[in-house]
Design a protein around this motif. Structure first.
Motif, PDB file in Angstrom:
ATOM      1  N   GLY A 113      18.653  54.211  27.584  1.00 43.43           N
ATOM      2  CA  GLY A 113      17.924  52.965  27.827  1.00 43.43           C
ATOM      3  C   GLY A 113      16.678  53.189  28.674  1.00 43.43           C
ATOM      4  O   GLY A 113      15.610  52.641  28.385  1.00 43.43           O
ATOM      5  N   HIS A 114      16.783  54.014  29.702  1.00 43.69           N
ATOM      6  CA  HIS A 114      15.617  54.337  30.532  1.00 43.69           C
ATOM      7  C   HIS A 114      14.568  55.092  29.724  1.00 43.69           C
ATOM      8  O   HIS A 114      13.364  54.882  29.898  1.00 43.69           O
ATOM      9  N   GLN A 141      12.720  52.668  27.687  1.00 41.96           N
ATOM     10  CA  GLN A 141      11.804  51.932  28.580  1.00 41.96           C
ATOM     11  C   GLN A 141      10.522  52.742  28.811  1.00 41.96           C
ATOM     12  O   GLN A 141       9.425  52.183  28.821  1.00 41.96           O
ATOM     13  N   LEU A 188       8.071  52.437  25.683  1.00 39.95           N
ATOM     14  CA  LEU A 188       7.932  51.096  25.095  1.00 39.95           C
ATOM     15  C   LEU A 188       6.654  50.913  24.289  1.00 39.95           C
ATOM     16  O   LEU A 188       6.651  50.184  23.295  1.00 39.95           O
ATOM     17  N   LEU A 219      18.029  48.446  30.063  1.00 40.35           N
ATOM     18  CA  LEU A 219      16.804  47.751  29.672  1.00 40.35           C
ATOM     19  C   LEU A 219      16.687  46.371  30.316  1.00 40.35           C
ATOM     20  O   LEU A 219      15.753  45.629  30.024  1.00 40.35           O
ATOM     21  N   VAL A 275      14.143  42.186  25.029  1.00 43.49           N
ATOM     22  CA  VAL A 275      13.974  43.271  25.980  1.00 43.49           C
ATOM     23  C   VAL A 275      12.485  43.548  26.118  1.00 43.49           C
ATOM     24  O   VAL A 275      11.838  43.938  25.143  1.00 43.49           O
ATOM     25  N   SER A 276      11.929  43.323  27.312  1.00 40.31           N
ATOM     26  CA  SER A 276      10.513  43.641  27.566  1.00 40.31           C
ATOM     27  C   SER A 276       9.608  43.092  26.463  1.00 40.31           C
ATOM     28  O   SER A 276       8.764  43.801  25.927  1.00 40.31           O
ATOM     29  N   CYS A 280      12.481  60.165  23.060  1.00 39.29           N
ATOM     30  CA  CYS A 280      13.565  59.441  23.731  1.00 39.29           C
ATOM     31  C   CYS A 280      14.740  60.364  24.020  1.00 39.29           C
ATOM     32  O   CYS A 280      15.323  60.318  25.107  1.00 39.29           O
TER      33      CYS A 280
END
Length: 175
Positions: A27-28, A31, A34, A65, A84-85, A160
């Motif tokens: 998840g980080h 992020q 993104l 996230l 998410v974001s 990722c």
């Protein structure tokens, strides 16, 4: 954009805490990338028998996230959506598909692409109609833990995976 060579790694996740730690690291990593997700979208395929931790892994990704509140398995609904974001995060579960043609007739294909993250449990049930995943994670039981076989098949998937592995290994090195 040229397709990268496929990268594959296998992780031993000795317990549920390690599975969650890897999910948070993933998840980080998402992020951190993104801008690329906004431009290209991101697809995560999660395979494995019932009870291998597919939903638990997605739950940890979503928590990392910033999603608060319950993260349900989409087994009965087929889709659980999250924001998410300012991106759409679609958590699918195709376990109940009896035939790959159900993916084609579901309208779900329209939910893939730029600005969207799609995490798919049981992607094999959609067959060849499903777009190629950036990251594929196959989970299997390994004693009390899990084994995760991870394949990156795009530049974004590779980025990722590299970021997630760096964080996960740094956090678990002292354990």
């Amino acid at each position: 954009m040229a397709t990268p060579s496929v990268r594959a790694v296998t992780l031993t996740l000795p317990d549920a805490a390690a599975t969650a730690a890897f999910g948070r690291a993933l998840g980080h990593a998402v992020q951190r990338h993104l801008d690329d997700v906004r431009a290209h979208g991101l697809q995560l395929n999660l395979s494995g028998d019932l009870g291998t931790g597919k939903t638990a892994l997605v739950r940890a990704v979503l928590e990392a996230l910033g999603v608060s509140g319950p993260v349900k398995s989409p087994t009965f609904a087929l889709l659980e959506p999250y924001s998410v974001s300012s991106l759409d995060f679609h958590h699918f579960d195709f376990y109940r598909f009896a035939d790959p043609s159900e993916f084609g007739s579901s309208g779900f294909r329209d939910l893939f692409g730029p600005g969207r993250i799609c995490a798919i449990e049981w992607p094999e049930r959609a067959g060849p109609r499903l777009p190629t995943a950036d990251l594929s994670i196959a989970l299997s039981v390994d004693g009390d833990g899990r084994r995760a076989s991870i394949t990156a098949a795009s530049h974004l998937g590779e980025a990722c995976l590299t970021s997630a592995l760096e964080e996960f290994q740094a956090r678990t090195a002292g354990s």
